[in-house]
Enzyme design. Structure first.
Site, mmCIF file in Angstrom:
data_model
loop_
_atom_site.group_PDB
_atom_site.id
_atom_site.type_symbol
_atom_site.label_atom_id
_atom_site.label_comp_id
_atom_site.label_asym_id
_atom_site.label_seq_id
_atom_site.Cartn_x
_atom_site.Cartn_y
_atom_site.Cartn_z
ATOM 1 N N GLY A 5 60.237 71.378 60.012
ATOM 2 C CA GLY A 5 60.073 71.067 58.602
ATOM 3 C C GLY A 5 61.270 70.275 58.112
ATOM 4 N N GLN B 169 67.161 66.428 52.141
ATOM 5 C CA GLN B 169 67.946 66.430 53.380
ATOM 6 C C GLN B 169 68.239 65.004 53.854
ATOM 7 O OE1 GLN B 169 65.244 69.546 55.351
ATOM 8 N NE2 GLN B 169 67.237 69.948 56.259
ATOM 9 N N CYS C 216 68.628 75.469 60.247
ATOM 10 C CA CYS C 216 68.319 74.340 59.369
ATOM 11 C C CYS C 216 69.066 73.121 59.883
ATOM 12 C CB CYS C 216 68.772 74.680 57.943
ATOM 13 S SG CYS C 216 68.508 73.342 56.772
ATOM 14 N N LEU C 217 68.395 71.985 59.876
ATOM 15 C CA LEU C 217 69.025 70.758 60.359
ATOM 16 C C LEU C 217 70.235 70.386 59.500
ATOM 17 C CD1 LEU C 217 65.798 68.690 61.121
ATOM 18 C CD2 LEU C 217 67.270 69.885 62.756
ATOM 19 N N HIS D 223 61.301 77.964 52.986
ATOM 20 C CA HIS D 223 62.579 77.332 53.335
ATOM 21 C C HIS D 223 62.624 75.888 52.812
ATOM 22 C CE1 HIS D 223 65.934 76.562 56.392
ATOM 23 N NE2 HIS D 223 65.591 75.352 56.015
ATOM 24 N N GLU D 224 61.544 75.140 53.019
ATOM 25 C CA GLU D 224 61.545 73.724 52.608
ATOM 26 C C GLU D 224 61.549 73.583 51.086
ATOM 27 O OE1 GLU D 224 62.379 71.925 54.891
ATOM 28 O OE2 GLU D 224 61.706 73.171 56.551
ATOM 29 N N HIS E 75 64.851 73.932 49.553
ATOM 30 C CA HIS E 75 65.654 72.698 49.602
ATOM 31 C C HIS E 75 65.447 71.870 48.338
ATOM 32 C CE1 HIS E 75 67.596 72.546 53.501
ATOM 33 N NE2 HIS E 75 66.471 72.782 54.165
#
Ligand code: NI
Length: 187
Positions: A46, A51, A95-96, A137-138, A141
């Site tokens: 995701g 991001q 997480c990236l 989670h997304e 963000h």
């Protein structure tokens, strides 16, 4: 063309609240395509627009693909919203944008996602397990929230210290630098 870089903690742009998308323009479509490319390249399951430094309410998800050699099944959601959380589940999240760290986070086990696709068609999905975790989670963000905000202050502080140290090392070595990869899913 090089892929767009994923912003990493403690980049302040990750803390912005993203704007609602009033109209799906060519720029929004191009961004969605870039986000998918980056997500599959990293790989992650995701990614949210902030991001990549774009503070708009757009996410991409592919939770099935993570399973070995799965076919790509991307979901792009414009202005996603969540409702009807049910039960709780603990998942080890990564997480990236939060390099070299994973932690157990408690989330709703089931949740309903609503939004639009890039053509303006409504999306509605009742998700559970990893997919429900990923949606939460997304969408966090989009509100400037990272998964480390959901863990204890002690664990978060330990990570922040470790991250600062790693960044200092990277600066000293000018590039390269600590890349101890941690197991877990990249959301
Ligand atoms: Ni993330």
């Amino acid at each position: 063309m090089a892929l767009r870089p994923v912003l990493q903690f403690p980049d302040k742009r990750l803390r912005q609240t993203s704007e609602t998308i009033a109209e799906v323009t060519d720029e929004v479509r191009a961004l969605a395509a870039d986000m998918l490319e980056v997500m599959y390249d990293e790989p992650g399951i995701g990614l949210a627009a902030p991001q990549l430094g774009e503070a708009i309410r757009l996410i991409v998800v592919d939770t099935d693909w993570a399973e070995e050699d799965g076919e790509r099944c991307p979901l792009v959601v414009v202005n996603p919203e969540l409702s009807d959380p049910e039960d709780t589940i603990t998942w080890t999240e990564g997480c990236l944008s939060v390099p070299d760290f994973t932690a157990d986070v408690e989330r709703a086990e089931k949740i309903t996602l609503r939004g639009r696709d890039l053509d303006g068609n409504p999306i509605e999905e009742r998700a559970e397990g990893l997919r429900a975790v990923c949606f939460q989670h997304e969408i966090d963000h989009l509100d400037g929230v990272l998964f480390i905000d959901h863990i204890s202050r002690l664990k978060r502080n330990l990570y922040v210290q470790k991250r600062k140290k790693a960044l200092r090392r990277e600066t000293e070595e000018s590039g390269g630098g600590g890349d101890a990869s941690t197991p877990g899913v990249n959301l």
